[in-house]
Structures are given as C-alpha cells and as structure tokens.
Design a protein around this motif. Structure first.
Motif, mmCIF file in Angstrom:
data_model
loop_
_atom_site.group_PDB
_atom_site.id
_atom_site.type_symbol
_atom_site.label_atom_id
_atom_site.label_comp_id
_atom_site.label_asym_id
_atom_site.label_seq_id
_atom_site.Cartn_x
_atom_site.Cartn_y
_atom_site.Cartn_z
ATOM 1 N N PHE A 26 0.859 -1.227 -0.217
ATOM 2 C CA PHE A 26 -0.123 0.066 0.031
ATOM 3 C C PHE A 26 0.899 1.313 0.102
ATOM 4 C CE2 PHE A 26 0.501 -1.357 4.294
ATOM 5 C CZ PHE A 26 1.141 -0.367 4.698
ATOM 6 N N CYS A 27 0.315 2.440 -0.539
ATOM 7 C CA CYS A 27 1.003 3.381 -0.373
ATOM 8 C C CYS A 27 -0.056 4.407 0.364
ATOM 9 C CB CYS A 27 1.152 4.329 -1.713
ATOM 10 S SG CYS A 27 2.558 3.421 -2.693
ATOM 11 N N PHE A 28 0.477 5.704 1.022
ATOM 12 C CA PHE A 28 -0.350 6.396 1.871
ATOM 13 C C PHE A 28 0.279 7.893 1.648
ATOM 14 C CE2 PHE A 28 2.753 4.436 4.639
ATOM 15 C CZ PHE A 28 3.339 5.633 5.307
ATOM 16 N N ALA A 29 -0.618 8.839 1.229
ATOM 17 C CA ALA A 29 -0.342 10.222 1.017
ATOM 18 C C ALA A 29 0.176 10.663 2.287
ATOM 19 C CB ALA A 29 -1.556 11.005 0.665
ATOM 20 N N LEU A 30 1.470 11.459 1.963
ATOM 21 C CA LEU A 30 1.976 12.331 2.900
ATOM 22 C C LEU A 30 1.752 13.937 2.726
ATOM 23 C CD1 LEU A 30 5.355 10.292 3.195
ATOM 24 C CD2 LEU A 30 3.465 10.338 4.996
ATOM 25 N N GLY A 31 1.242 14.235 1.597
ATOM 26 C CA GLY A 31 1.104 15.587 1.304
ATOM 27 C C GLY A 31 2.279 16.201 0.396
ATOM 28 N N GLU A 32 2.076 17.034 -0.354
ATOM 29 C CA GLU A 32 2.979 17.790 -1.262
ATOM 30 C C GLU A 32 3.487 16.450 -2.372
ATOM 31 O OE1 GLU A 32 6.031 19.942 0.621
ATOM 32 O OE2 GLU A 32 4.523 20.644 2.018
ATOM 33 N N GLN A 33 2.496 15.857 -2.858
ATOM 34 C CA GLN A 33 2.986 14.627 -3.915
ATOM 35 C C GLN A 33 4.205 13.807 -3.269
ATOM 36 O OE1 GLN A 33 1.703 13.993 -6.764
ATOM 37 N NE2 GLN A 33 0.087 15.619 -6.052
ATOM 38 N N LYS A 34 4.032 13.252 -1.876
ATOM 39 C CA LYS A 34 4.814 12.456 -1.394
ATOM 40 C C LYS A 34 4.270 11.567 -0.780
ATOM 41 C CE LYS A 34 8.587 14.878 -1.568
ATOM 42 N NZ LYS A 34 9.732 14.762 -2.687
ATOM 43 N N TYR A 35 4.686 10.176 -0.971
ATOM 44 C CA TYR A 35 4.102 9.063 -0.304
ATOM 45 C C TYR A 35 4.820 7.958 0.441
ATOM 46 C CZ TYR A 35 0.642 10.712 -3.839
ATOM 47 O OH TYR A 35 -0.332 11.608 -4.666
ATOM 48 N N GLY A 36 4.354 7.517 1.431
ATOM 49 C CA GLY A 36 4.629 6.271 2.257
ATOM 50 C C GLY A 36 4.290 5.199 1.559
ATOM 51 N N VAL A 37 5.149 4.041 2.070
ATOM 52 C CA VAL A 37 4.731 2.783 1.343
ATOM 53 C C VAL A 37 4.973 1.762 2.570
ATOM 54 C CG1 VAL A 37 7.231 2.402 0.514
ATOM 55 C CG2 VAL A 37 5.347 0.922 -0.651
ATOM 56 N N ILE A 52 6.393 -0.729 7.622
ATOM 57 C CA ILE A 52 6.240 0.597 6.766
ATOM 58 C C ILE A 52 7.879 0.618 6.336
ATOM 59 C CG2 ILE A 52 6.160 3.157 7.133
ATOM 60 C CD1 ILE A 52 3.685 1.514 7.295
ATOM 61 N N PHE A 53 8.116 1.087 5.000
ATOM 62 C CA PHE A 53 9.270 1.002 4.680
ATOM 63 C C PHE A 53 10.130 2.387 4.445
ATOM 64 C CE2 PHE A 53 7.416 -2.649 2.420
ATOM 65 C CZ PHE A 53 7.973 -3.428 2.771
ATOM 66 N N ASN A 54 11.158 2.483 4.427
ATOM 67 C CA ASN A 54 12.023 3.786 4.652
ATOM 68 C C ASN A 54 12.127 4.556 3.393
ATOM 69 O OD1 ASN A 54 13.832 2.239 3.366
ATOM 70 N ND2 ASN A 54 15.678 2.838 4.583
ATOM 71 N N GLN A 55 11.249 4.100 2.490
ATOM 72 C CA GLN A 55 11.142 4.864 1.156
ATOM 73 C C GLN A 55 10.080 6.040 1.040
ATOM 74 O OE1 GLN A 55 13.850 4.125 -0.883
ATOM 75 N NE2 GLN A 55 13.073 5.851 -2.279
ATOM 76 N N VAL A 56 10.083 7.350 0.860
ATOM 77 C CA VAL A 56 9.279 8.164 0.512
ATOM 78 C C VAL A 56 9.416 8.412 -0.910
ATOM 79 C CG1 VAL A 56 8.592 10.512 0.854
ATOM 80 C CG2 VAL A 56 9.555 9.427 2.699
ATOM 81 N N LEU A 57 7.907 8.126 -1.712
ATOM 82 C CA LEU A 57 7.764 7.981 -2.884
ATOM 83 C C LEU A 57 7.300 9.445 -3.625
ATOM 84 C CD1 LEU A 57 6.270 4.437 -3.355
ATOM 85 C CD2 LEU A 57 8.562 5.079 -3.649
ATOM 86 N N ASN A 58 7.810 9.710 -4.904
ATOM 87 C CA ASN A 58 7.129 10.932 -5.391
ATOM 88 C C ASN A 58 5.958 10.538 -6.292
ATOM 89 O OD1 ASN A 58 9.332 12.721 -4.497
ATOM 90 N ND2 ASN A 58 10.708 11.827 -6.310
ATOM 91 N N SER A 59 5.537 9.448 -6.253
ATOM 92 C CA SER A 59 4.200 9.011 -6.892
ATOM 93 C C SER A 59 4.063 7.698 -6.476
ATOM 94 C CB SER A 59 4.525 8.739 -8.487
ATOM 95 O OG SER A 59 5.266 7.787 -8.862
ATOM 96 N N PRO A 60 2.675 7.386 -6.038
ATOM 97 C CA PRO A 60 2.253 6.025 -5.492
ATOM 98 C C PRO A 60 2.411 4.918 -6.530
ATOM 99 C CG PRO A 60 0.576 7.216 -6.110
ATOM 100 C CD PRO A 60 1.485 8.074 -6.657
ATOM 101 N N MET A 61 3.659 4.629 -6.962
ATOM 102 C CA MET A 61 3.828 3.525 -7.884
ATOM 103 C C MET A 61 5.024 2.569 -7.336
ATOM 104 S SD MET A 61 1.799 3.684 -10.496
ATOM 105 C CE MET A 61 2.528 2.641 -11.748
#
Length: 153
Positions: A26-37, A52-61
C-alpha cells in the motif's frame, strides 16, 4: 520467486476490510506529492500488522519491494484507513504473491496491567510477560496520524 501484481493508485480508492490480504502493498499520502509505502504482514484480532518502509515516493507507484523496513512492524486500523477512508488517503497499489512473514519475527506487542501483562506476536500468539512491558509497543491499532507520528513522517 514471488510474483508481483501491480494495481496502481487509481484502480480502487477503497479496499473493503475483507479484501485486504497478507502481501498487499500500500501507499499512503504524506502531502506535497509524497507517499509512504508499506506491506500487510498478517491479520490479527485488532486489524492488520504491517511494515512501513523507509522509502518516501514521489508518486504512488511500486513495481517491487526492494526497500528496507523503517522501525518495527505496527498494527494498522484497516477499517478506518482502507475501507471507510475516515482518515488519510491509504490505498492498496500492488500485491506480492506468496508473501509470508518470517515465523521468527521478533516483534511483540504488550497489553495488560500490573501483574497480568501479556506479550502478543504478529500472529496473535500470547505469552505472559514476567518483566516490565514498557519496552514493547502497545497492542493497539494505529490510524493515519499515529503512523505519521510514530515514524516521524
């Protein structure tokens, strides 16, 4: 080898509680086009245990899981997060087939008071705790704000 099914962010805005499965990514919105995974590890009596992984994504892919875990697994409130969408924006974006957490997973959660303290593992197995339970996370589900606070996201 685990196969990986990609659904994408826009496939389903909601996932009903009964359709959340071990291995869901799953991804979850963190705001400002940032997503946790994160990934669902097990189901338990309070919700679902997730890492929860230590990666913050710029898109939920997500096309694979090649991230490191951020801290210890937590218990999510999947009804509020995925089914009802009562808080945050959390979506199942992929599924890792044949995923199974290690039976040796060392994480334990604690509940109880005074001389009746229990430890619970990610598979909902309980054992008595002979010492102080303060070193263990609480056996309690987390919502969007608690997850953000816990992992300082």
């Amino acid at each position: 080898m685990n196969s990986f099914k990609i659904y994408g962010w826009d496939k389903k805005a909601k996932t009903s509680l009964r359709n959340i499965k071990v291995g869901d990514v799953f991804c979850f919105a963190l705001g400002e086009q940032k997503y946790g995974v994160g990934r669902i590890m097990t189901r338990n009596s309070l919700g679902h245990v997730a890492e929860i992984f230590n990666q913050v994504l710029n898109s939920p892919m997500v096309s694979s899981i090649s991230f490191d875990r951020l801290g210890d697994p937590i218990i999510l409130d999947p009804y509020s997060l995925f089914d009802r969408k009562a808080e945050g924006d959390w979506r199942v974006v992929a599924h890792q087939e044949n995923y199974s957490p290690s039976a040796e997973e060392p994480v334990r959660f604690v509940y109880g008071v005074a001389d009746n303290v229990k430890l619970v593992d990610i598979f909902d197995n309980e054992t008595s705790c002979s010492g102080e339970g303060r070193d263990y996370p609480l056996y309690s589900p987390m919502g969007d704000e608690e997850v953000r606070e816990h992992f300082k996201l």
